[in-house]
Design an enzyme around this catalytic site. Structure first.
Site, mmCIF file in Angstrom:
data_model
loop_
_atom_site.group_PDB
_atom_site.id
_atom_site.type_symbol
_atom_site.label_atom_id
_atom_site.label_comp_id
_atom_site.label_asym_id
_atom_site.label_seq_id
_atom_site.Cartn_x
_atom_site.Cartn_y
_atom_site.Cartn_z
ATOM 1 N N ARG A 102 136.300 8.361 30.044
ATOM 2 C CA ARG A 102 136.092 8.893 28.692
ATOM 3 C C ARG A 102 137.359 9.515 28.115
ATOM 4 O O ARG A 102 137.648 9.353 26.917
ATOM 5 C CB ARG A 102 134.935 9.909 28.713
ATOM 6 C CG ARG A 102 134.584 10.502 27.354
ATOM 7 C CD ARG A 102 134.532 9.488 26.230
ATOM 8 N NE ARG A 102 133.648 8.366 26.501
ATOM 9 C CZ ARG A 102 133.625 7.250 25.803
ATOM 10 N NH1 ARG A 102 134.479 7.076 24.802
ATOM 11 N NH2 ARG A 102 132.792 6.280 26.099
ATOM 12 N N LYS A 137 148.890 18.509 10.217
ATOM 13 C CA LYS A 137 147.448 18.327 10.005
ATOM 14 C C LYS A 137 146.901 17.435 11.109
ATOM 15 O O LYS A 137 146.509 16.283 10.894
ATOM 16 C CB LYS A 137 147.195 17.744 8.622
ATOM 17 C CG LYS A 137 147.613 18.685 7.497
ATOM 18 C CD LYS A 137 147.456 18.050 6.131
ATOM 19 C CE LYS A 137 147.920 18.992 5.033
ATOM 20 N NZ LYS A 137 147.829 18.375 3.687
ATOM 21 N N LYS A 169 157.029 27.103 2.162
ATOM 22 C CA LYS A 169 156.126 26.480 1.196
ATOM 23 C C LYS A 169 155.779 27.485 0.099
ATOM 24 O O LYS A 169 156.268 28.615 0.088
ATOM 25 C CB LYS A 169 154.886 25.958 1.909
ATOM 26 C CG LYS A 169 155.224 24.954 3.032
ATOM 27 C CD LYS A 169 154.015 24.195 3.508
ATOM 28 C CE LYS A 169 153.618 23.140 2.507
ATOM 29 N NZ LYS A 169 152.506 22.275 3.012
ATOM 30 N N GLU A 202 159.949 24.065 -0.265
ATOM 31 C CA GLU A 202 159.075 23.328 -1.174
ATOM 32 C C GLU A 202 159.353 23.698 -2.622
ATOM 33 O O GLU A 202 159.572 24.874 -2.949
ATOM 34 C CB GLU A 202 157.610 23.617 -0.836
ATOM 35 C CG GLU A 202 156.612 22.928 -1.752
ATOM 36 C CD GLU A 202 155.185 23.302 -1.420
ATOM 37 O OE1 GLU A 202 154.485 23.786 -2.345
ATOM 38 O OE2 GLU A 202 154.761 23.120 -0.267
ATOM 39 N N ASP A 224 156.932 18.427 -3.907
ATOM 40 C CA ASP A 224 155.497 18.426 -3.627
ATOM 41 C C ASP A 224 154.654 18.193 -4.871
ATOM 42 O O ASP A 224 154.789 18.897 -5.876
ATOM 43 C CB ASP A 224 155.105 19.765 -2.989
ATOM 44 C CG ASP A 224 153.696 19.747 -2.443
ATOM 45 O OD1 ASP A 224 153.392 18.851 -1.627
ATOM 46 O OD2 ASP A 224 152.892 20.613 -2.830
#
Length: 285
Positions: A102, A137, A169, A202, A224
């Site tokens: 698995r 992410k 950012k 950013e 961005d």
């Protein structure tokens, strides 16, 4: 980026935690009905199409579960596969094969999906100078494998985590009192702590592009959520003063147009957070 030793340690932690999570005190299903002396063979069968990834990681898992297991690989990481292909055979203790099954399948199915999506993006960028990057992410606890899969698919890795690159950012800049303040404070922090880290900043609009360029020491500007027209303007303003990266809701339909704006990189969280696992199975024979 993190060192090879750090990356290897992350992979080992994933394997150890996967075994702890799935096997715990024992695989009672196998222990109950299969003698510990039983020997068997199984094949990794592809039931889908795409780019295979996780073969080398599967070998690491088998080695960790039982060093006596033997793996015969027919299709290497990064190669295209189709329904009916056999990627490898594994032979040895039947109990050990079932213990590893698995974790091997879960890992390879997700890694192959990521490699396949990444490869699709790479093909869409063919003929441009732009490279595709992943992001943070990722699935908690599985980041090293997902970033490995991006590389297998032909993409490049962004920073691994919060500690191997500085990325200022919008929230950092706002909390710090503005872009210039954030950059100046960051450079002072890095110098004080003797840290040699690249700085990405950013920008939300063209005015912020101009402000960032007033400061020295910025490695890359993150353009961005710009539209195509403003992205072209941003690239022209920046010139060769630092690297450029586009991000923000860029998909298969728009990625080529952003690349043609002249950016060095496009980062996409979709490479790791929006994929459907490749259908694979491990079958005894």
């Amino acid at each position: 980026m993190i060192s090879e030793a750090q990356f290897q340690n992350e992979l080992n932690l994933i394997i150890q935690n996967g075994i702890r999570e799935d096997i715990g005190p024992g695989d009672y299903s196998s222990l109950a009905c299969i003698p510990d002396t039983a020997q068997g063979r199984a094949k990794l069968l592809v039931k889908d199409t795409g780019i295979i990834a996780g073969v080398a990681f599967a070998q690491m898992i088998f080695e960790n579960v039982d060093p006596t297991l033997e793996v015969e690989v027919f299709i290497q990481d990064g190669m295209p596969v189709k329904h009916g292909d056999v990627v490898f055979n594994v032979s040895g203790s039947s109990q050990s094969i079932l213990k590893a099954e698995r974790l091997v399948l879960n890992s390879m199915q997700r890694m192959s999906a990521i490699a396949t999506k990444t490869n699709n993006y790479v093909q869409l960028l063919e003929g441009t100078k732009t490279m595709i990057l992943d992001t943070r992410k990722t699935t908690p606890g599985f980041r090293a494998c997902e970033k490995w899969a991006v590389k297998i698919g032909g993409g490049e890795n962004h920073r691994f985590a919060l500690y191997d690159m500085v990325m200022l950012k919008d929230n950092h800049n706002d909390f710090a009192g503005g872009i210039t303040q954030a950059i100046n404070k960051t450079k002072a922090f890095l110098k004080h702590n003797n840290l040699d880290l690249k700085i990405i900043v950013e920008a939300r609009n063209l005015n912020e592009i101009e402000e960032i360029l007033q400061s020295e020491g910025v490695h890359r500007i993150l353009i961005d959520n710009f539209n195509f027209e403003d992205t072209k303007k941003a690239v022209a303003i920046i010139g060769n003063r630092c690297q450029t990266e586009s991000s923000g809701n860029i998909n298969e339909k728009t990625i080529r147009q952003y690349a043609e704006c002249g950016v060095d990189y496009i980062s996409s969280g979709a490479l790791t957070h929006s994929v459907y696992n490749m259908d694979l199975s491990l079958k005894a024979f």
